[in-house]
Design a protein around this motif. Structure first.
Motif, PDB file in Angstrom:
ATOM      1  N   ARG A 114      15.590 -77.263  -2.193  1.00  0.00           N
ATOM      2  CA  ARG A 114      16.886 -77.075  -1.534  1.00  0.00           C
ATOM      3  C   ARG A 114      16.710 -76.446  -0.154  1.00  0.00           C
ATOM      4  N   LEU A 115      15.806 -75.474  -0.054  1.00  0.00           N
ATOM      5  CA  LEU A 115      15.578 -74.839   1.234  1.00  0.00           C
ATOM      6  C   LEU A 115      14.911 -75.795   2.219  1.00  0.00           C
ATOM      7  N   ARG A 116      14.042 -76.643   1.733  1.00  0.00           N
ATOM      8  CA  ARG A 116      13.417 -77.623   2.622  1.00  0.00           C
ATOM      9  C   ARG A 116      14.482 -78.544   3.222  1.00  0.00           C
ATOM     10  N   ALA A 117      15.429 -78.959   2.403  1.00  0.00           N
ATOM     11  CA  ALA A 117      16.521 -79.798   2.911  1.00  0.00           C
ATOM     12  C   ALA A 117      17.394 -79.018   3.884  1.00  0.00           C
ATOM     13  N   ALA A 118      17.643 -77.743   3.595  1.00  0.00           N
ATOM     14  CA  ALA A 118      18.460 -76.921   4.498  1.00  0.00           C
ATOM     15  C   ALA A 118      17.776 -76.732   5.842  1.00  0.00           C
ATOM     16  N   LEU A 119      16.452 -76.591   5.822  1.00  0.00           N
ATOM     17  CA  LEU A 119      15.691 -76.441   7.064  1.00  0.00           C
ATOM     18  C   LEU A 119      15.804 -77.677   7.945  1.00  0.00           C
ATOM     19  N   GLN A 120      15.826 -78.838   7.331  1.00  0.00           N
ATOM     20  CA  GLN A 120      15.972 -80.057   8.114  1.00  0.00           C
ATOM     21  C   GLN A 120      17.319 -80.084   8.838  1.00  0.00           C
ATOM     22  N   GLN A 121      18.338 -79.518   8.203  1.00  0.00           N
ATOM     23  CA  GLN A 121      19.658 -79.462   8.818  1.00  0.00           C
ATOM     24  C   GLN A 121      19.770 -78.339   9.845  1.00  0.00           C
ATOM     25  N   ASP A 122      19.038 -77.225   9.587  1.00  0.00           N
ATOM     26  CA  ASP A 122      19.164 -76.051  10.449  1.00  0.00           C
ATOM     27  C   ASP A 122      17.804 -75.357  10.587  1.00  0.00           C
ATOM     28  N   PRO A 123      16.997 -75.758  11.557  1.00  0.00           N
ATOM     29  CA  PRO A 123      15.665 -75.155  11.728  1.00  0.00           C
ATOM     30  C   PRO A 123      15.696 -73.657  12.031  1.00  0.00           C
ATOM     31  N   SER A 124      16.835 -73.115  12.442  1.00  0.00           N
ATOM     32  CA  SER A 124      16.917 -71.680  12.745  1.00  0.00           C
ATOM     33  C   SER A 124      16.768 -70.818  11.487  1.00  0.00           C
ATOM     34  N   LEU A 125      16.786 -71.426  10.319  1.00  0.00           N
ATOM     35  CA  LEU A 125      16.615 -70.676   9.074  1.00  0.00           C
ATOM     36  C   LEU A 125      15.165 -70.238   8.854  1.00  0.00           C
ATOM     37  N   ARG A 126      14.221 -70.884   9.517  1.00  0.00           N
ATOM     38  CA  ARG A 126      12.804 -70.667   9.219  1.00  0.00           C
ATOM     39  C   ARG A 126      12.370 -69.204   9.280  1.00  0.00           C
ATOM     40  N   PRO A 127      12.772 -68.394  10.288  1.00  0.00           N
ATOM     41  CA  PRO A 127      12.316 -66.994  10.320  1.00  0.00           C
ATOM     42  C   PRO A 127      12.761 -66.177   9.110  1.00  0.00           C
ATOM     43  N   TRP A 128      13.773 -66.635   8.392  1.00  0.00           N
ATOM     44  CA  TRP A 128      14.265 -65.915   7.226  1.00  0.00           C
ATOM     45  C   TRP A 128      13.505 -66.274   5.956  1.00  0.00           C
ATOM     46  N   LEU A 129      12.602 -67.243   6.049  1.00  0.00           N
ATOM     47  CA  LEU A 129      12.020 -67.831   4.842  1.00  0.00           C
ATOM     48  C   LEU A 129      10.534 -67.550   4.676  1.00  0.00           C
ATOM     49  N   LYS A 130      10.087 -66.402   5.150  1.00  0.00           N
ATOM     50  CA  LYS A 130       8.702 -65.989   4.942  1.00  0.00           C
ATOM     51  C   LYS A 130       8.614 -65.201   3.631  1.00  0.00           C
ATOM     52  N   SER A 131       7.768 -65.654   2.736  1.00  0.00           N
ATOM     53  CA  SER A 131       7.629 -64.951   1.457  1.00  0.00           C
ATOM     54  C   SER A 131       6.885 -63.641   1.640  1.00  0.00           C
ATOM     55  N   ASP A 132       7.459 -62.577   1.123  1.00  0.00           N
ATOM     56  CA  ASP A 132       6.800 -61.271   1.131  1.00  0.00           C
ATOM     57  C   ASP A 132       6.501 -60.794  -0.283  1.00  0.00           C
ATOM     58  N   GLY A 133       6.286 -61.728  -1.176  1.00  0.00           N
ATOM     59  CA  GLY A 133       5.798 -61.370  -2.497  1.00  0.00           C
ATOM     60  C   GLY A 133       6.720 -61.732  -3.634  1.00  0.00           C
ATOM     61  N   GLY A 134       6.091 -62.140  -4.743  1.00  0.00           N
ATOM     62  CA  GLY A 134       6.801 -62.407  -5.979  1.00  0.00           C
ATOM     63  C   GLY A 134       6.430 -61.345  -7.003  1.00  0.00           C
ATOM     64  N   PHE A 135       5.503 -61.689  -7.912  1.00  0.00           N
ATOM     65  CA  PHE A 135       5.109 -60.733  -8.945  1.00  0.00           C
ATOM     66  C   PHE A 135       4.443 -59.499  -8.341  1.00  0.00           C
ATOM     67  N   ALA A 136       4.855 -58.322  -8.826  1.00  0.00           N
ATOM     68  CA  ALA A 136       4.215 -57.047  -8.490  1.00  0.00           C
ATOM     69  C   ALA A 136       4.565 -56.063  -9.595  1.00  0.00           C
ATOM     70  N   TRP A 137       3.563 -55.593 -10.310  1.00  0.00           N
ATOM     71  CA  TRP A 137       3.831 -54.663 -11.411  1.00  0.00           C
ATOM     72  C   TRP A 137       4.129 -53.289 -10.817  1.00  0.00           C
ATOM     73  N   ARG A 138       5.408 -52.956 -10.747  1.00  0.00           N
ATOM     74  CA  ARG A 138       5.816 -51.685 -10.155  1.00  0.00           C
ATOM     75  C   ARG A 138       7.204 -51.305 -10.634  1.00  0.00           C
TER      76      ARG A 138
END
Length: 304
Positions: free
Chosen positions: A183-207
């Motif tokens: 869904r995000l890939r399709a949204a990016l095609q419509q609005d490339p300005s979304l890209r700076p918001w879509l950097k992954s800063d982590g999923g699993f973290a035992w904390r």
């Protein structure tokens, strides 16, 4: 060796022709029978089982909706057990039991975690103190679904491709997270300005959650943070509320919500970078609009 006589052969052929000509007679009788467990049109079916053969405690309409959503989105929840004291338990596929309705009420049973309505996009109502739909979690349900220890959760993780890199997520959540990515890939095609918001800063973290004794949703592999430098956490900012709670790109929030993830920007103690898999909340939020339980896509089936 048995050889049929001509008379016997004619009889067999006659019986076979009767069967071919009237195939519906026997099935027609069974088709009229209603299975004992079938739901009536005006009462949503819930697989309730009373302990010790006692009476089923009465359910409110909201409780019925909660339980229907839990059964719809979590295949590991098999049925509901009713105790003689009026409490209700979710019975999992491995036989473990998770409190849904406790007697006396508990602040972290599943019913309490579903009490605050989550507002799906485009709704972004004010979040005064005490308003944080989904921030309260049932540790018992999360442990039953995703693992009871760090080693247990780690053994069930998968590496999932994302737009920029990969994310470690629990295998029960990978199907939904891959749906978000598409869904995000399709949204990016419509609005490339979304890209700076879509950097992954982590999923699993035992904390644990910062400043709290409770485990984070990240400890179960069901959450992801995006672009932490752009999307702040409430402990890092003095702004209450934060402007991004209203201006954060709706296309990103909608992509996650459509696959069963809630957004931490809709909490008073906001976590604007944070998305976590809580499909039961979105199922409940949308049930009124659809006229019934039409859940968001569930995670992987209860098998691997």
């Amino acid at each position: 060796m048995f050889l049929p006589t001509p008379r016997r052969a004619v009889g067999c052929v006659a019986l076979w022709l009767l069967f071919l000509l009237f195939p519906c007679r026997l099935p027609a009788v069974a088709a009229d029978a209603v299975p004992p467990s079938a739901p009536s049109p005006d009462e949503p079916f819930l697989p309730l089982r009373a302990a010790d053969g006692g009476d089923i405690p009465p359910l409110t309409e909201e409780e019925k909706l909660d339980l229907r959503c839990l059964l719809a989105v979590y295949p590991a929840v098999r049925h509901i057990a009713a105790e003689s004291d009026g409490s209700l338990l979710l019975v999992m596929s491995d036989g473990s039991r998770v409190p849904y309705r406790s007697v006396p009420p508990a602040a972290d049973d599943v019913k309490a975690t579903m009490a605050a309505p989550y507002p799906p996009e485009p709704l972004r109502p004010p979040t005064p103190e005490g308003v944080a739909p989904g921030r309260v979690r049932s540790a018992a349900l999360l442990a039953a679904l995703y693992g009871v220890s760090q080693a247990d959760v780690r053994s069930r993780l998968s590496t999932v491709p994302f737009l920029q890199g990969v994310v470690m997520m629990h295998w029960r959540v990978t199907k939904a997270f891959m749906g978000v990515t598409e869904r995000l890939r399709a949204a990016l095609q419509q609005d490339p300005s979304l890209r700076p918001w879509l950097k992954s800063d982590g999923g699993f973290a035992w904390r644990r959650i910062a400043g709290e004794p409770r485990l984070s949703a990240h400890a179960y592999g069901i959450a992801v943070d995006l672009s932490a430098r752009r999307a702040p956490y409430w402990r890092w900012s003095r702004l209450r509320p934060h402007p991004l709670q209203q201006t954060y790109p709706s296309a990103i929030v909608r992509a996650f919500e459509d696959e069963g993830f809630i957004w931490g920007g809709k909490w008073h103690e906001y976590d604007i970078m944070h998305f976590e898999y809580r499909p039961e909340l979105l199922c409940k939020a949308r049930a009124g609009k659809t006229g019934g339980v039409s859940p968001v896509p569930s995670g992987d089936a209860d098998a691997r």
